[in-house]
Motif scaffolding. Structure first.
Motif, PDB file in Angstrom:
ATOM      1  N   ILE A 129       0.846  -1.200   0.000  1.00  0.00           N
ATOM      2  CA  ILE A 129       0.000   0.000   0.000  1.00  0.00           C
ATOM      3  C   ILE A 129       0.879   1.247   0.000  1.00  0.00           C
ATOM      4  CG2 ILE A 129      -1.772   1.291   1.255  1.00  0.00           C
ATOM      5  CD1 ILE A 129      -2.789  -1.398   0.106  1.00  0.00           C
ATOM      6  N   ALA A 130       1.936   1.239   0.820  1.00  0.00           N
ATOM      7  CA  ALA A 130       2.857   2.380   0.868  1.00  0.00           C
ATOM      8  C   ALA A 130       3.504   2.595  -0.496  1.00  0.00           C
ATOM      9  CB  ALA A 130       3.920   2.163   1.943  1.00  0.00           C
ATOM     10  N   GLY A 131       3.934   1.534  -1.142  1.00  0.00           N
ATOM     11  CA  GLY A 131       4.538   1.643  -2.472  1.00  0.00           C
ATOM     12  C   GLY A 131       3.555   2.161  -3.502  1.00  0.00           C
ATOM     13  N   PHE A 132       2.304   1.690  -3.429  1.00  0.00           N
ATOM     14  CA  PHE A 132       1.269   2.164  -4.339  1.00  0.00           C
ATOM     15  C   PHE A 132       1.075   3.668  -4.174  1.00  0.00           C
ATOM     16  CE2 PHE A 132      -3.006   3.285  -5.598  1.00  0.00           C
ATOM     17  CZ  PHE A 132      -3.207   2.572  -6.773  1.00  0.00           C
ATOM     18  N   TRP A 136       1.993   6.393  -7.103  1.00  0.00           N
ATOM     19  CA  TRP A 136       0.840   7.134  -7.625  1.00  0.00           C
ATOM     20  C   TRP A 136       1.049   8.634  -7.466  1.00  0.00           C
ATOM     21  CZ3 TRP A 136      -3.460   5.430 -10.174  1.00  0.00           C
ATOM     22  CH2 TRP A 136      -4.543   6.304 -10.263  1.00  0.00           C
ATOM     23  N   LEU A 137       1.397   9.055  -6.251  1.00  0.00           N
ATOM     24  CA  LEU A 137       1.542  10.479  -5.974  1.00  0.00           C
ATOM     25  C   LEU A 137       2.796  11.061  -6.628  1.00  0.00           C
ATOM     26  CD1 LEU A 137       0.388  10.455  -2.254  1.00  0.00           C
ATOM     27  CD2 LEU A 137      -0.940  11.143  -4.279  1.00  0.00           C
ATOM     28  N   ASN A 146       8.022   9.795  -0.722  1.00  0.00           N
ATOM     29  CA  ASN A 146       8.356   8.630   0.084  1.00  0.00           C
ATOM     30  C   ASN A 146       7.213   8.410   1.067  1.00  0.00           C
ATOM     31  OD1 ASN A 146      10.120   6.500   0.995  1.00  0.00           O
ATOM     32  ND2 ASN A 146      10.464   7.730   2.818  1.00  0.00           N
ATOM     33  N   VAL A 147       6.805   7.163   1.217  1.00  0.00           N
ATOM     34  CA  VAL A 147       5.707   6.833   2.130  1.00  0.00           C
ATOM     35  C   VAL A 147       6.203   5.784   3.118  1.00  0.00           C
ATOM     36  CG1 VAL A 147       3.364   5.902   2.329  1.00  0.00           C
ATOM     37  CG2 VAL A 147       3.972   7.328   0.364  1.00  0.00           C
ATOM     38  N   CYS A 160      -3.936   1.547  10.566  1.00  0.00           N
ATOM     39  CA  CYS A 160      -2.674   1.678   9.841  1.00  0.00           C
ATOM     40  C   CYS A 160      -2.543   3.156   9.474  1.00  0.00           C
ATOM     41  CB  CYS A 160      -2.664   0.829   8.572  1.00  0.00           C
ATOM     42  SG  CYS A 160      -2.774  -0.949   8.920  1.00  0.00           S
ATOM     43  N   GLU A 161      -1.349   3.695   9.627  1.00  0.00           N
ATOM     44  CA  GLU A 161      -1.128   5.099   9.294  1.00  0.00           C
ATOM     45  C   GLU A 161       0.159   5.249   8.519  1.00  0.00           C
ATOM     46  OE1 GLU A 161      -2.376   8.320  11.986  1.00  0.00           O
ATOM     47  OE2 GLU A 161      -0.255   8.911  11.958  1.00  0.00           O
ATOM     48  N   PHE A 162       0.098   6.106   7.507  1.00  0.00           N
ATOM     49  CA  PHE A 162       1.221   6.329   6.618  1.00  0.00           C
ATOM     50  C   PHE A 162       1.605   7.797   6.640  1.00  0.00           C
ATOM     51  CE2 PHE A 162      -1.316   2.835   5.138  1.00  0.00           C
ATOM     52  CZ  PHE A 162      -0.394   1.857   4.813  1.00  0.00           C
ATOM     53  N   VAL A 163       2.911   8.050   6.652  1.00  0.00           N
ATOM     54  CA  VAL A 163       3.417   9.411   6.519  1.00  0.00           C
ATOM     55  C   VAL A 163       3.914   9.550   5.082  1.00  0.00           C
ATOM     56  CG1 VAL A 163       5.172  11.064   7.234  1.00  0.00           C
ATOM     57  CG2 VAL A 163       4.062   9.614   8.942  1.00  0.00           C
ATOM     58  N   VAL A 164       3.351  10.508   4.379  1.00  0.00           N
ATOM     59  CA  VAL A 164       3.719  10.800   2.989  1.00  0.00           C
ATOM     60  C   VAL A 164       4.598  12.032   3.011  1.00  0.00           C
ATOM     61  CG1 VAL A 164       2.834  11.409   0.698  1.00  0.00           C
ATOM     62  CG2 VAL A 164       1.505   9.884   2.185  1.00  0.00           C
ATOM     63  N   LYS A 165       5.848  11.884   2.571  1.00  0.00           N
ATOM     64  CA  LYS A 165       6.771  13.025   2.526  1.00  0.00           C
ATOM     65  C   LYS A 165       7.107  13.344   1.081  1.00  0.00           C
ATOM     66  CE  LYS A 165       8.732  12.628   7.062  1.00  0.00           C
ATOM     67  NZ  LYS A 165       9.890  12.839   7.888  1.00  0.00           N
ATOM     68  N   VAL A 166       7.011  14.626   0.759  1.00  0.00           N
ATOM     69  CA  VAL A 166       7.264  15.105  -0.599  1.00  0.00           C
ATOM     70  C   VAL A 166       8.522  15.957  -0.578  1.00  0.00           C
ATOM     71  CG1 VAL A 166       6.320  16.420  -2.534  1.00  0.00           C
ATOM     72  CG2 VAL A 166       4.787  15.145  -1.025  1.00  0.00           C
ATOM     73  N   SER A 167       9.421  15.689  -1.527  1.00  0.00           N
ATOM     74  CA  SER A 167      10.635  16.535  -1.611  1.00  0.00           C
ATOM     75  C   SER A 167      10.789  17.092  -3.003  1.00  0.00           C
ATOM     76  CB  SER A 167      11.857  15.722  -1.218  1.00  0.00           C
ATOM     77  OG  SER A 167      11.987  14.538  -1.965  1.00  0.00           O
TER      78      SER A 167
END
Length: 167
Positions: A129-132, A136-137, A146-147, A160-167
């Motif tokens: 799910i994190a990779g998806f 996707w994003l 990176n998730v 379940c909780e995911f941190v989505v970081k954008v650089s």
């Protein structure tokens, strides 16, 4: 808000077109088969979660890129579309953005494919799910994403909780 990108509703028509495209290019695989595959891969590969994350991220980037080229997806609707697709195909029963700030977002879900099926595993297991989400994003936003899963039902967390970081 992540990179100043506002989540907007995906039109029903666009979502239906994306689902049609996914169904044309995909195959039906029972959830229990995927869970069994994860368990067997984990026995064979110590870094199974990293492998799954990277493989799914790469493949999903190609899906999202195709949807962007066909006008079915844009950067403003990427999060909404991603969540709807994950829920529609049964990879999550519930999923929502719980925090959205500059270059970081938190997405929480319940009933995720591996997290709910592998309770008691003692570790985060939703690398697919994190990779998806990352692929996707990253494709939709044209930025590095990176998730990381920071809470998981398989560890005994309530969600379940995911941190989505954008650089």
């Amino acid at each position: 808000m992540v990179s100043g990108i506002e989540a907007q509703q995906v039109s029903t028509q666009k979502l239906e077109e994306m689902e049609h495209e996914l169904e044309q290019e995909g195959i039906m695989v029972e959830k229990d088969m995927l869970v069994s595959l994860y368990n067997e891969l984990e026995r064979l590969i110590a870094t199974v979660d990293g492998v799954i994350y990277n493989v799914i991220k790469k493949a999903t980037k190609n899906y999202a890129k195709r949807f962007m080229e066909e006008g079915l997806l844009d950067k403003n609707t990427a999060v909404d579309a991603m969540i709807k697709i994950l829920k529609h195909y049964g990879y999550a029963k519930e999923m929502e953005v719980v925090e959205d700030k500059d270059n970081e977002m938190r997405i929480r879900g319940k009933g995720l494919l591996f997290g709910s099926a592998l309770k008691g595993k003692g570790k985060a297991v939703d690398s697919a799910i994190a990779g998806f989400m990352a692929g996707w994003l990253e494709s939709a936003w044209n930025r590095r994403v990176n998730v990381k899963e920071v809470a998981c039902e398989a560890k005994g967390d309530p969600y379940c909780e995911f941190v989505v970081k954008v650089s």
